[in-house]
Design a protein around this motif. Structure first.
Motif, PDB file in Angstrom:
ATOM      1  N   VAL A 153      48.910  30.651  64.704  1.00 33.79           N
ATOM      2  CA  VAL A 153      49.950  29.680  65.051  1.00 33.79           C
ATOM      3  C   VAL A 153      51.342  30.309  65.068  1.00 33.79           C
ATOM      4  O   VAL A 153      52.320  29.620  65.368  1.00 33.79           O
ATOM      5  N   ILE A 154      51.434  31.589  64.715  1.00 36.35           N
ATOM      6  CA  ILE A 154      52.743  32.244  64.653  1.00 36.35           C
ATOM      7  C   ILE A 154      52.822  33.268  65.772  1.00 36.35           C
ATOM      8  O   ILE A 154      52.266  34.352  65.665  1.00 36.35           O
ATOM      9  N   GLY A 155      53.486  32.939  66.848  1.00 32.95           N
ATOM     10  CA  GLY A 155      53.574  33.851  67.983  1.00 32.95           C
ATOM     11  C   GLY A 155      54.993  34.054  68.442  1.00 32.95           C
ATOM     12  O   GLY A 155      55.948  33.486  67.885  1.00 32.95           O
ATOM     13  N   ALA A 156      55.131  34.862  69.489  1.00 27.38           N
ATOM     14  CA  ALA A 156      56.456  35.122  70.042  1.00 27.38           C
ATOM     15  C   ALA A 156      57.089  33.849  70.583  1.00 27.38           C
ATOM     16  O   ALA A 156      58.309  33.711  70.612  1.00 27.38           O
ATOM     17  N   GLY A 157      56.248  32.895  71.015  1.00 27.26           N
ATOM     18  CA  GLY A 157      56.776  31.627  71.502  1.00 27.26           C
ATOM     19  C   GLY A 157      57.556  30.891  70.429  1.00 27.26           C
ATOM     20  O   GLY A 157      58.540  30.201  70.714  1.00 27.26           O
ATOM     21  N   LEU A 158      57.120  31.040  69.171  1.00 25.92           N
ATOM     22  CA  LEU A 158      57.841  30.419  68.060  1.00 25.92           C
ATOM     23  C   LEU A 158      59.114  31.177  67.750  1.00 25.92           C
ATOM     24  O   LEU A 158      60.189  30.580  67.612  1.00 25.92           O
ATOM     25  N   PHE A 159      59.051  32.498  67.660  1.00 31.09           N
ATOM     26  CA  PHE A 159      60.199  33.291  67.245  1.00 31.09           C
ATOM     27  C   PHE A 159      61.311  33.328  68.290  1.00 31.09           C
ATOM     28  O   PHE A 159      62.484  33.362  67.951  1.00 31.09           O
ATOM     29  N   SER A 197      50.039  41.464  68.475  1.00 33.17           N
ATOM     30  CA  SER A 197      48.956  40.631  67.950  1.00 33.17           C
ATOM     31  C   SER A 197      48.383  39.741  69.046  1.00 33.17           C
ATOM     32  O   SER A 197      47.160  39.601  69.175  1.00 33.17           O
ATOM     33  N   ALA A 198      49.264  39.149  69.853  1.00 34.68           N
ATOM     34  CA  ALA A 198      48.807  38.289  70.943  1.00 34.68           C
ATOM     35  C   ALA A 198      48.042  39.088  71.988  1.00 34.68           C
ATOM     36  O   ALA A 198      47.033  38.622  72.534  1.00 34.68           O
ATOM     37  N   MET A 199      48.502  40.301  72.289  1.00 37.22           N
ATOM     38  CA  MET A 199      47.776  41.172  73.222  1.00 37.22           C
ATOM     39  C   MET A 199      46.364  41.432  72.724  1.00 37.22           C
ATOM     40  O   MET A 199      45.384  41.298  73.474  1.00 37.22           O
ATOM     41  N   ASN A 200      46.261  41.822  71.466  1.00 31.04           N
ATOM     42  CA  ASN A 200      44.963  42.116  70.865  1.00 31.04           C
ATOM     43  C   ASN A 200      44.042  40.900  70.925  1.00 31.04           C
ATOM     44  O   ASN A 200      42.882  40.988  71.344  1.00 31.04           O
ATOM     45  N   ALA A 201      44.570  39.744  70.544  1.00 31.70           N
ATOM     46  CA  ALA A 201      43.774  38.517  70.525  1.00 31.70           C
ATOM     47  C   ALA A 201      43.379  38.086  71.925  1.00 31.70           C
ATOM     48  O   ALA A 201      42.262  37.605  72.146  1.00 31.70           O
ATOM     49  N   ASN A 202      44.276  38.261  72.897  1.00 26.16           N
ATOM     50  CA  ASN A 202      43.975  37.829  74.259  1.00 26.16           C
ATOM     51  C   ASN A 202      42.949  38.727  74.943  1.00 26.16           C
ATOM     52  O   ASN A 202      42.123  38.253  75.721  1.00 26.16           O
ATOM     53  N   ILE A 203      43.012  40.036  74.676  1.00 30.50           N
ATOM     54  CA  ILE A 203      41.979  40.929  75.214  1.00 30.50           C
ATOM     55  C   ILE A 203      40.622  40.562  74.622  1.00 30.50           C
ATOM     56  O   ILE A 203      39.614  40.479  75.329  1.00 30.50           O
ATOM     57  N   TYR A 204      40.613  40.306  73.320  1.00 28.69           N
ATOM     58  CA  TYR A 204      39.360  39.898  72.671  1.00 28.69           C
ATOM     59  C   TYR A 204      38.862  38.568  73.236  1.00 28.69           C
ATOM     60  O   TYR A 204      37.705  38.446  73.663  1.00 28.69           O
ATOM     61  N   GLY A 205      39.727  37.553  73.231  1.00 33.28           N
ATOM     62  CA  GLY A 205      39.307  36.225  73.670  1.00 33.28           C
ATOM     63  C   GLY A 205      38.865  36.189  75.118  1.00 33.28           C
ATOM     64  O   GLY A 205      37.868  35.545  75.462  1.00 33.28           O
ATOM     65  N   SER A 206      39.585  36.885  75.992  1.00 33.18           N
ATOM     66  CA  SER A 206      39.221  36.894  77.413  1.00 33.18           C
ATOM     67  C   SER A 206      37.894  37.603  77.636  1.00 33.18           C
ATOM     68  O   SER A 206      37.073  37.173  78.459  1.00 33.18           O
ATOM     69  N   GLY A 229      48.444  36.345  80.064  1.00 35.36           N
ATOM     70  CA  GLY A 229      49.157  36.442  78.794  1.00 35.36           C
ATOM     71  C   GLY A 229      49.235  37.869  78.299  1.00 35.36           C
ATOM     72  O   GLY A 229      50.269  38.306  77.779  1.00 35.36           O
ATOM     73  N   VAL A 230      48.155  38.636  78.452  1.00 35.02           N
ATOM     74  CA  VAL A 230      48.160  40.052  78.076  1.00 35.02           C
ATOM     75  C   VAL A 230      49.269  40.784  78.821  1.00 35.02           C
ATOM     76  O   VAL A 230      50.019  41.582  78.236  1.00 35.02           O
ATOM     77  N   ALA A 231      49.388  40.505  80.116  1.00 34.06           N
ATOM     78  CA  ALA A 231      50.421  41.162  80.923  1.00 34.06           C
ATOM     79  C   ALA A 231      51.819  40.794  80.441  1.00 34.06           C
ATOM     80  O   ALA A 231      52.688  41.658  80.263  1.00 34.06           O
ATOM     81  N   ALA A 232      52.051  39.501  80.236  1.00 31.92           N
ATOM     82  CA  ALA A 232      53.375  39.048  79.802  1.00 31.92           C
ATOM     83  C   ALA A 232      53.752  39.636  78.447  1.00 31.92           C
ATOM     84  O   ALA A 232      54.907  40.033  78.218  1.00 31.92           O
ATOM     85  N   GLU A 233      52.778  39.694  77.535  1.00 35.16           N
ATOM     86  CA  GLU A 233      53.054  40.232  76.195  1.00 35.16           C
ATOM     87  C   GLU A 233      53.289  41.745  76.247  1.00 35.16           C
ATOM     88  O   GLU A 233      54.146  42.267  75.523  1.00 35.16           O
TER      89      GLU A 233
END
Length: 471
Positions: free
Chosen positions: A42-48, A314-323, A120-124
């Protein structure tokens, strides 16, 4: 009732062992991995960073906007948790949609979510490279993008525990950072920090009041807050590769309420209490930097740059995994190229490579055609998370009734006040989609995403009818 083409349920082979039979995903994620992924998700760049635009639009009312959207997300996660705890699967909501609505629905929501994560991977990657270029002026941005992409692709190719370990430590840093921010912020609000005085309610009621821009500002803030919550769904995908999928999902979902309230709503309340909502730094530098600068925190900008970089990686890592897991599940169910379903060492390596390659290709599009094709790509996935949430709600309505008839013992997590809150959630998703029509930029995203959804649904229906005829 399940259709004849219902997908198989992914179950652990030997809970706790991490082993997997040939051709199946491993179960190398431990409970500590899942707990921290759920906590840090729940803590991402969108929050910060992204929340600054919402504060600038809604003013102090951003607290209300995040509370409303947080409630919606909490209900979505509760429904998803109910289904995933009962039937863990690497395709998560795509599997549930296929089983409960039809193969066309599983294809539509699965490929749309895959595209969302890859873009999302690209944007991050672009965002992370931008921070590195500021630290190392003159270095080419594409080098950093390639380095980050290659690194996380390689770690995801090796073993699922690598993804879990990286996410564990990334999430730990993010949780530590947001917790420290909240503690420092509360002390500043109370006037307990050296050189600070309690601001009282001056920033909440001054500068135009709590609703300085009226209902329009609240709507804009609400839309910004909704999309800041994106990414929570990945934990239910990861749970299928954990030692105990049902328990892991249940634990993650049951803690969703306090995490959302503390990290999002709590930090927004601290920010708008300590600094004026119309302070230019809130939008230019980010709200967290603005607060730390206001209370005299040394090197606030650089500290937050490090935190934002970690959030992006972190988001890159999670998005590569999830996709990769989503596309693996899709092709395993006959919804894509069969080659991507091959598993080596418990990892769908071709799926990882394909997802990473698409993400890197999207980065290249941002360099080659930043104002045209890349923008179209961003618009096509702009409202995708709302489409996903809509399918989750419909699938849960159907699945809950079926489970109550056939396997009530599997309902270890239950949606509150079913079916009333499910219908309320579905209405909330439709309402947010309706609110998007009020703004030109959001309207464009809505049209592009709607077009993608229609194309995928048509393809899914054609394939579904073809499969019926061939029987």
């Amino acid at each position: 009732m399940p259709t004849p083409s219902s997908p198989p349920v992914v179950e652990p082979t030997e809970p706790g062992s991490g082993a997997s039979p040939s051709g199946q995903l491993s179960h190398g994620l431990k409970q500590r991995h899942l707990s921290m992924i759920a906590l840090g998700g729940v803590i991402g760049a969108g929050l910060f960073v992204g929340s600054g635009a919402g504060i600038a639009a809604a003013g102090p009312a951003i607290v209300l906007a995040f509370a409303i959207s947080g409630l919606l997300v909490m209900l979505i996660m509760r429904m998803l948790g109910e289904m995933s705890a009962a039937r863990p699967a690497s395709g998560s909501f795509s599997v549930h949609a296929e089983r409960e609505i039809g193969p066309w629905a599983g294809l539509t929501v699965g490929w749309m979510f895959w595209a969302l994560l890859c873009v999302g991977v690209a944007a991050e990657a672009i965002g992370a490279a931008g921070i590195m270029v500021r630290w190392f002026p003159g270095s080419p941005s594409w080098v950093w993008v390639a380095l980050f992409m290659a690194f996380f692709c390689a770690t995801n190719l090796a073993a699922v525990k690598n993804f879990g370990e990286f996410e564990f430590w990334f999430a730990a840093v993010k949780v530590l950072a947001i917790t420290a921010f909240l503690v420092i912020g509360v002390l500043a609000i109370c006037g307990l920090l050296p050189g600070t005085s309690a601001p009282g309610t001056s920033n909440l009621t001054g500068q135009g009041g709590f609703f300085p821009n009226g209902a329009d500002g609240l709507v804009t803030g609400l839309l910004a807050s909704v999309f800041a919550y994106g990414g929570l769904e990945t934990v239910t995908i990861a749970a299928a590769e954990s030692e105990n999928p049902r328990r892991s999902v249940a634990t993650a979902v049951r803690t969703a309420m306090w995490r959302i309230a503390l990290f999002y709503v709590g930090s927004m309340a601290v920010i708008v209490t300590l600094v004026p909502w119309n302070d230019p730094e809130v939008r230019s530098s980010g709200p967290y930097v603005a607060v730390l600068d206001a209370i005299g925190f040394p090197a606030a900008g650089q500290v937050m740059n490090v935190v934002v970089l970690i959030a992006l990686l972190s988001a890159m890592n999670a998005n590569i995994y999830g996709s990769s897991r989503m596309v693996f599940s899709l092709v395993q169910r006959g919804q894509g190229p069969k080659a991507l379903a091959k598993v080596h060492g418990g990892v769908p390596r071709l799926a990882v490579l394909a997802s990473s390659a698409f993400g890197f290709f999207a980065v290249l599009l941002s360099f080659w055609w930043p104002e045209t094709i890349f923008v179209w790509l961003l618009n096509m996935v702009g409202a995708a998370v709302l489409v996903v949430w809509g399918f989750i709600a419909v699938a849960q309505l159907r699945m809950r009734r079926r489970l109550e008839r056939e396997s009530p013992e599997l309902l270890t997590v239950r949606m509150w006040l079913f079916p009333y809150l499910t219908w309320v959630t579905l209405a909330g998703v439709v309402a947010v989609l309706g609110l998007m029509t009020l703004d030109a930029d959001n309207r464009t995203q809505l049209y592009f995403t709607g077009g993608l959804a229609v194309v995928l649904a048509v393809v899914g229906l054609v394939r579904q009818k073809g499969a019926v005829r061939s029987r």
